[in-house]
Design a protein around this motif. Structure first.
Motif, PDB file in Angstrom:
ATOM      1  N   GLN A  54       0.808  -1.217   0.000  1.00  5.49           N
ATOM      2  CA  GLN A  54       0.000   0.000   0.000  1.00  5.49           C
ATOM      3  C   GLN A  54       0.845   1.273   0.000  1.00  5.49           C
ATOM      4  O   GLN A  54       0.384   2.321  -0.433  1.00  5.49           O
ATOM      5  CB  GLN A  54      -0.948   0.001   1.207  1.00  5.49           C
ATOM      6  CG  GLN A  54      -2.075  -1.016   1.088  1.00  5.49           C
ATOM      7  CD  GLN A  54      -3.109  -0.865   2.188  1.00  5.49           C
ATOM      8  OE1 GLN A  54      -2.942  -1.371   3.296  1.00  5.49           O
ATOM      9  NE2 GLN A  54      -4.183  -0.185   1.885  1.00  5.49           N
ATOM     10  N   PHE A  55       2.081   1.171   0.508  1.00  4.98           N
ATOM     11  CA  PHE A  55       2.984   2.319   0.488  1.00  4.98           C
ATOM     12  C   PHE A  55       4.050   2.100  -0.588  1.00  4.98           C
ATOM     13  O   PHE A  55       4.957   1.287  -0.396  1.00  4.98           O
ATOM     14  CB  PHE A  55       3.680   2.501   1.847  1.00  4.98           C
ATOM     15  CG  PHE A  55       2.769   2.943   2.950  1.00  4.98           C
ATOM     16  CD1 PHE A  55       2.285   4.243   2.994  1.00  4.98           C
ATOM     17  CD2 PHE A  55       2.407   2.068   3.958  1.00  4.98           C
ATOM     18  CE1 PHE A  55       1.448   4.661   4.016  1.00  4.98           C
ATOM     19  CE2 PHE A  55       1.575   2.473   4.989  1.00  4.98           C
ATOM     20  CZ  PHE A  55       1.092   3.772   5.008  1.00  4.98           C
ATOM     21  N   ASN A 100       7.947   6.625  -2.773  1.00  2.00           N
ATOM     22  CA  ASN A 100       7.774   7.799  -1.911  1.00  2.00           C
ATOM     23  C   ASN A 100       9.070   8.194  -1.203  1.00  2.00           C
ATOM     24  O   ASN A 100       9.191   9.313  -0.702  1.00  2.00           O
ATOM     25  CB  ASN A 100       6.718   7.506  -0.824  1.00  2.00           C
ATOM     26  CG  ASN A 100       5.308   7.431  -1.378  1.00  2.00           C
ATOM     27  OD1 ASN A 100       4.876   8.277  -2.135  1.00  2.00           O
ATOM     28  ND2 ASN A 100       4.582   6.391  -0.980  1.00  2.00           N
ATOM     29  N   ARG A 125      -0.777  10.245   4.287  1.00  2.00           N
ATOM     30  CA  ARG A 125      -1.480   9.393   3.340  1.00  2.00           C
ATOM     31  C   ARG A 125      -2.661  10.106   2.692  1.00  2.00           C
ATOM     32  O   ARG A 125      -3.348  10.894   3.328  1.00  2.00           O
ATOM     33  CB  ARG A 125      -2.001   8.141   4.050  1.00  2.00           C
ATOM     34  CG  ARG A 125      -0.938   7.248   4.637  1.00  2.00           C
ATOM     35  CD  ARG A 125      -1.543   6.256   5.607  1.00  2.00           C
ATOM     36  NE  ARG A 125      -2.005   6.914   6.835  1.00  2.00           N
ATOM     37  CZ  ARG A 125      -2.611   6.290   7.832  1.00  2.00           C
ATOM     38  NH1 ARG A 125      -2.865   4.995   7.738  1.00  2.00           N
ATOM     39  NH2 ARG A 125      -2.979   6.945   8.907  1.00  2.00           N
ATOM     40  N   LYS A 130      -5.777   8.858   2.068  1.00  2.00           N
ATOM     41  CA  LYS A 130      -6.323   7.623   2.612  1.00  2.00           C
ATOM     42  C   LYS A 130      -7.367   6.958   1.724  1.00  2.00           C
ATOM     43  O   LYS A 130      -8.209   7.616   1.132  1.00  2.00           O
ATOM     44  CB  LYS A 130      -6.912   7.896   4.005  1.00  2.00           C
ATOM     45  CG  LYS A 130      -5.845   8.385   4.987  1.00  2.00           C
ATOM     46  CD  LYS A 130      -6.457   8.684   6.345  1.00  2.00           C
ATOM     47  CE  LYS A 130      -5.393   9.248   7.280  1.00  2.00           C
ATOM     48  NZ  LYS A 130      -5.949   9.629   8.582  1.00  2.00           N
ATOM     49  N   ASP A 178      -0.879  13.407  10.054  1.00  2.00           N
ATOM     50  CA  ASP A 178      -1.215  11.980   9.935  1.00  2.00           C
ATOM     51  C   ASP A 178      -0.444  11.221  11.003  1.00  2.00           C
ATOM     52  O   ASP A 178       0.538  10.527  10.730  1.00  2.00           O
ATOM     53  CB  ASP A 178      -0.873  11.464   8.534  1.00  2.00           C
ATOM     54  CG  ASP A 178      -1.519  10.112   8.238  1.00  2.00           C
ATOM     55  OD1 ASP A 178      -2.108   9.517   9.165  1.00  2.00           O
ATOM     56  OD2 ASP A 178      -1.443   9.646   7.092  1.00  2.00           O
ATOM     57  N   SER A 220       0.346   7.382  10.559  1.00  2.00           N
ATOM     58  CA  SER A 220       0.924   6.845   9.333  1.00  2.00           C
ATOM     59  C   SER A 220       2.066   5.884   9.650  1.00  2.00           C
ATOM     60  O   SER A 220       2.957   6.183  10.452  1.00  2.00           O
ATOM     61  CB  SER A 220       1.438   7.979   8.445  1.00  2.00           C
ATOM     62  OG  SER A 220       2.119   7.460   7.317  1.00  2.00           O
ATOM     63  N   HIS A 275      -0.695   6.514  -1.414  1.00  2.00           N
ATOM     64  CA  HIS A 275      -1.130   5.392  -0.575  1.00  2.00           C
ATOM     65  C   HIS A 275      -2.092   4.566  -1.406  1.00  2.00           C
ATOM     66  O   HIS A 275      -3.218   4.967  -1.676  1.00  2.00           O
ATOM     67  CB  HIS A 275      -1.816   5.913   0.697  1.00  2.00           C
ATOM     68  CG  HIS A 275      -2.239   4.838   1.640  1.00  2.00           C
ATOM     69  ND1 HIS A 275      -3.497   4.770   2.178  1.00  2.00           N
ATOM     70  CD2 HIS A 275      -1.572   3.774   2.144  1.00  2.00           C
ATOM     71  CE1 HIS A 275      -3.596   3.726   2.981  1.00  2.00           C
ATOM     72  NE2 HIS A 275      -2.439   3.101   2.982  1.00  2.00           N
TER      73      HIS A 275
END
Length: 249
Positions: free
Chosen positions: A105-106, A110, A130, A132, A159, A162, A206
């Protein structure tokens, strides 16, 4: 010195639980990206298999033949995401440690933005904000717990919960984390703030989960989150009253 001036020795630390469906693709993507990052002198990928019931551990062990930078750890029984992450963190050797989930998901892409932000500010920690994709109930729980944590810390972290963080290794390995379940990301932020380390915040991508299933049960998770945030609030009160010793930066 906590400097991100190249060349950098980087560790990636992550927990994994029943991620057999997607773990090979995730590790392959991480390795390919990090191998091509010119700022890195070296890197390692430390993943703790949290007693998975599927073939997550077998896949990770097999991938070490292709990726020597991969260092799998294994729990014989499930102990919770935080316990697995703590084990991964303790096994890291890099000057900087990237905390990341193993469910894809990450995006690892990044990372350069986090590094650039830390170079600009000279900070010791960065946290990803994120965009979301969670269900409304989970979004509300994350927002509410972040609001309370910010209140008790006197902070404005956008966040707070996170899980995507880049932290100076010696600091991270000395945080003394206590969480065992899914509240580890909240605790890392809180422990950094206790040491007067305000994370630099960076907007990140994300992705929605496309393989596996989340181990978070919404109702049980909400109860645990409430109790854990209450503990954080009590801890900050005791630190403020001098009943607990405040940790050194």
């Amino acid at each position: 010195m906590s400097s991100l001036t190249p060349p950098i020795r980087l560790s990636v630390a992550a927990p994994a639980y029943n991620e057999a469906e997607g773990i090979e693709a995730v590790i392959t993507e991480w390795h390919a990206f990090l191998s091509g990052l010119p700022e890195l002198e070296s890197f390692e990928i430390v993943i703790c298999n949290d007693g998975s019931k599927d073939k997550t551990g077998e896949i990770m062990d097999r991938l070490t033949l292709t990726f020597p930078e991969l260092r799998p750890l294994h729990f014989s029984q499930n102990q919770g995401a935080a316990a697995a992450l703590n084990a991964a963190i303790a096994a890291t050797t890099g000057d900087w440690v990237l905390l990341i989930d193993s469910d894809g998901q990450f995006p690892i892409q990044n990372l350069p933005d986090m590094m650039a932000a830390l170079r600009k500010t000279g900070g010791r920690a960065a946290i990803g904000i994120r965009q979301k994709k969670d269900v409304v109930f989970a979004q509300f729980g994350s927002w509410a717990s972040g609001l309370v944590c910010n209140m008790v810390h006197g902070s404005r972290v956008r966040d707070f919960n996170s899980a995507f963080k880049l932290v100076w290794g010696p600091t991270l390995r000395n945080l003394g984390l206590e969480a065992k379940g899914m509240n580890y990301s909240t605790e890392v932020t809180s422990r950094l703030l206790e040491r007067n380390i305000v994370p630099v915040e960076v907007i990140i991508e994300h992705r929605p989960r496309v393989t596996g299933t989340s181990s978070m049960k919404l109702v049980r998770g909400a109860i645990h989150r409430f109790l854990f945030v209450s503990y954080i609030a009590l801890r900050q009160l005791l630190l403020g009253l001098g009943i607990l010793s405040r940790p050194k930066p």
